[in-house]
Write a protein that holds these residues in place. Structure first.
Motif, PDB file in Angstrom:
ATOM      1  N   ARG A 213       0.824  -1.215   0.000  1.00  0.00           N
ATOM      2  CA  ARG A 213       0.000   0.000   0.000  1.00  0.00           C
ATOM      3  C   ARG A 213       0.855   1.261   0.000  1.00  0.00           C
ATOM      4  N   GLY A 214       2.146   1.106   0.317  1.00  0.00           N
ATOM      5  CA  GLY A 214       3.032   2.261   0.437  1.00  0.00           C
ATOM      6  C   GLY A 214       3.474   2.811  -0.907  1.00  0.00           C
ATOM      7  N   GLU A 215       4.329   3.802  -0.822  1.00  0.00           N
ATOM      8  CA  GLU A 215       4.889   4.437  -2.007  1.00  0.00           C
ATOM      9  C   GLU A 215       5.743   3.447  -2.780  1.00  0.00           C
ATOM     10  N   SER A 216       5.727   3.554  -4.106  1.00  0.00           N
ATOM     11  CA  SER A 216       6.501   2.616  -4.923  1.00  0.00           C
ATOM     12  C   SER A 216       8.003   2.801  -4.736  1.00  0.00           C
ATOM     13  N   GLU A 217       8.432   3.955  -4.270  1.00  0.00           N
ATOM     14  CA  GLU A 217       9.855   4.198  -4.053  1.00  0.00           C
ATOM     15  C   GLU A 217      10.265   3.995  -2.601  1.00  0.00           C
ATOM     16  N   ASP A 218       9.372   3.500  -1.786  1.00  0.00           N
ATOM     17  CA  ASP A 218       9.657   3.207  -0.390  1.00  0.00           C
ATOM     18  C   ASP A 218      10.759   2.146  -0.316  1.00  0.00           C
ATOM     19  N   PHE A 219      11.725   2.332   0.589  1.00  0.00           N
ATOM     20  CA  PHE A 219      12.839   1.385   0.713  1.00  0.00           C
ATOM     21  C   PHE A 219      12.350  -0.037   0.947  1.00  0.00           C
ATOM     22  N   ARG A 220      11.362  -0.202   1.824  1.00  0.00           N
ATOM     23  CA  ARG A 220      10.878  -1.553   2.127  1.00  0.00           C
ATOM     24  C   ARG A 220      10.353  -2.235   0.873  1.00  0.00           C
ATOM     25  N   ARG A 221       9.654  -1.500   0.037  1.00  0.00           N
ATOM     26  CA  ARG A 221       9.106  -2.079  -1.196  1.00  0.00           C
ATOM     27  C   ARG A 221      10.224  -2.439  -2.171  1.00  0.00           C
ATOM     28  N   ARG A 222      11.214  -1.570  -2.274  1.00  0.00           N
ATOM     29  CA  ARG A 222      12.350  -1.872  -3.160  1.00  0.00           C
ATOM     30  C   ARG A 222      13.114  -3.085  -2.656  1.00  0.00           C
ATOM     31  N   LEU A 223      13.289  -3.202  -1.331  1.00  0.00           N
ATOM     32  CA  LEU A 223      13.999  -4.339  -0.760  1.00  0.00           C
ATOM     33  C   LEU A 223      13.240  -5.646  -1.018  1.00  0.00           C
ATOM     34  N   VAL A 224      11.933  -5.649  -0.795  1.00  0.00           N
ATOM     35  CA  VAL A 224      11.130  -6.851  -1.028  1.00  0.00           C
ATOM     36  C   VAL A 224      11.196  -7.241  -2.507  1.00  0.00           C
ATOM     37  N   ALA A 225      11.142  -6.258  -3.398  1.00  0.00           N
ATOM     38  CA  ALA A 225      11.232  -6.549  -4.832  1.00  0.00           C
ATOM     39  C   ALA A 225      12.579  -7.180  -5.175  1.00  0.00           C
ATOM     40  N   ALA A 226      13.659  -6.687  -4.564  1.00  0.00           N
ATOM     41  CA  ALA A 226      14.987  -7.255  -4.806  1.00  0.00           C
ATOM     42  C   ALA A 226      15.070  -8.670  -4.255  1.00  0.00           C
ATOM     43  N   LEU A 227      14.539  -8.898  -3.066  1.00  0.00           N
ATOM     44  CA  LEU A 227      14.564 -10.239  -2.475  1.00  0.00           C
ATOM     45  C   LEU A 227      13.758 -11.230  -3.309  1.00  0.00           C
ATOM     46  N   ALA A 228      12.676 -10.764  -3.907  1.00  0.00           N
ATOM     47  CA  ALA A 228      11.825 -11.643  -4.711  1.00  0.00           C
ATOM     48  C   ALA A 228      12.568 -12.188  -5.934  1.00  0.00           C
ATOM     49  N   LYS A 229      13.623 -11.517  -6.333  1.00  0.00           N
ATOM     50  CA  LYS A 229      14.387 -11.938  -7.520  1.00  0.00           C
ATOM     51  C   LYS A 229      15.501 -12.928  -7.204  1.00  0.00           C
ATOM     52  N   LEU A 230      15.749 -13.200  -5.913  1.00  0.00           N
ATOM     53  CA  LEU A 230      16.836 -14.096  -5.548  1.00  0.00           C
ATOM     54  C   LEU A 230      16.509 -15.543  -5.914  1.00  0.00           C
ATOM     55  N   ASP A 231      17.540 -16.264  -6.365  1.00  0.00           N
ATOM     56  CA  ASP A 231      17.363 -17.704  -6.589  1.00  0.00           C
ATOM     57  C   ASP A 231      17.752 -18.439  -5.307  1.00  0.00           C
ATOM     58  N   SER A 232      17.636 -19.762  -5.287  1.00  0.00           N
ATOM     59  CA  SER A 232      17.863 -20.519  -4.054  1.00  0.00           C
ATOM     60  C   SER A 232      19.300 -20.394  -3.555  1.00  0.00           C
ATOM     61  N   ALA A 233      20.274 -20.347  -4.452  1.00  0.00           N
ATOM     62  CA  ALA A 233      21.674 -20.205  -4.035  1.00  0.00           C
ATOM     63  C   ALA A 233      21.893 -18.845  -3.359  1.00  0.00           C
ATOM     64  N   GLU A 234      21.270 -17.813  -3.889  1.00  0.00           N
ATOM     65  CA  GLU A 234      21.415 -16.480  -3.301  1.00  0.00           C
ATOM     66  C   GLU A 234      20.726 -16.418  -1.929  1.00  0.00           C
ATOM     67  N   TRP A 235      19.599 -17.122  -1.773  1.00  0.00           N
ATOM     68  CA  TRP A 235      18.932 -17.187  -0.476  1.00  0.00           C
ATOM     69  C   TRP A 235      19.813 -17.892   0.543  1.00  0.00           C
ATOM     70  N   GLU A 236      20.493 -18.961   0.118  1.00  0.00           N
ATOM     71  CA  GLU A 236      21.397 -19.674   1.021  1.00  0.00           C
ATOM     72  C   GLU A 236      22.552 -18.774   1.447  1.00  0.00           C
ATOM     73  N   MET A 237      23.097 -18.007   0.506  1.00  0.00           N
ATOM     74  CA  MET A 237      24.178 -17.081   0.815  1.00  0.00           C
ATOM     75  C   MET A 237      23.689 -16.013   1.803  1.00  0.00           C
ATOM     76  N   LEU A 238      22.502 -15.496   1.579  1.00  0.00           N
ATOM     77  CA  LEU A 238      21.930 -14.482   2.462  1.00  0.00           C
ATOM     78  C   LEU A 238      21.711 -15.053   3.865  1.00  0.00           C
ATOM     79  N   GLU A 239      21.267 -16.296   3.944  1.00  0.00           N
ATOM     80  CA  GLU A 239      21.078 -16.934   5.244  1.00  0.00           C
ATOM     81  C   GLU A 239      22.416 -17.067   5.981  1.00  0.00           C
ATOM     82  N   ARG A 240      23.459 -17.498   5.267  1.00  0.00           N
ATOM     83  CA  ARG A 240      24.783 -17.618   5.895  1.00  0.00           C
ATOM     84  C   ARG A 240      25.268 -16.262   6.391  1.00  0.00           C
ATOM     85  N   LEU A 241      25.070 -15.239   5.588  1.00  0.00           N
ATOM     86  CA  LEU A 241      25.465 -13.884   5.973  1.00  0.00           C
ATOM     87  C   LEU A 241      24.738 -13.467   7.253  1.00  0.00           C
ATOM     88  N   ALA A 242      23.438 -13.702   7.314  1.00  0.00           N
ATOM     89  CA  ALA A 242      22.647 -13.324   8.490  1.00  0.00           C
ATOM     90  C   ALA A 242      23.114 -14.099   9.721  1.00  0.00           C
TER      91      ALA A 242
END
Length: 127
Positions: free
Chosen positions: A85-114
């Motif tokens: 519902r927020g602004e299209s340029e809202d950081f949270r929306r941009r972050l979710v859009a970027a996360l939605a593009k990750l493949d499984s290997a990138e998700w695993e890397m992100l999990e290790r980083l976290a």
């Protein structure tokens, strides 16, 4: 009950007008309820409980906790709804859009980083 309804509104950081708008009521009606001059309808009570995740027993009697427990899935769904519902340029929306593009290997890397970051934070807290 009128003081608990006021407490819900203030907990949400809403003015009487904003609270009334979310419940499709008038500011005057909310004011009458909060001042103890009007008893809210069953529908109003149900709407407050539903829209603000309020425990109905607490609202009616003051017993128990104000909030109903929320599942993690419900929290995520509410967050996503708010982001969309927020602004299209809202950081949270941009972050979710970027996360939605990750493949499984990138998700695993992100999990290790976290996990590494959490471990480092834990070590820093112990020193």
């Amino acid at each position: 009950m009128h003081t608990r309804i006021c407490q819900v509104r203030k907990n949400e950081g809403l003015s009487q007008t904003e609270f009334a708008d979310k419940l499709s009521l008038t500011k005057n009606y909310i004011s009458l309820i909060e001042n103890g001059n009007r008893v809210p309808s069953d529908r109003t009570i149900s709407d407050i409980c539903e829209k603000f995740n309020v425990n109905k027993d607490w609202l009616l009697t003051g017993e128990g906790e104000m909030r109903r427990p929320v599942s993690r899935n419900t929290e995520i769904a509410a967050f996503m709804g708010e982001v969309m519902r927020g602004e299209s340029e809202d950081f949270r929306r941009r972050l979710v859009a970027a996360l939605a593009k990750l493949d499984s290997a990138e998700w695993e890397m992100l999990e290790r980083l976290a996990l590494n970051l959490a471990e480092e934070a834990k070590k820093e807290g112990q020193t």
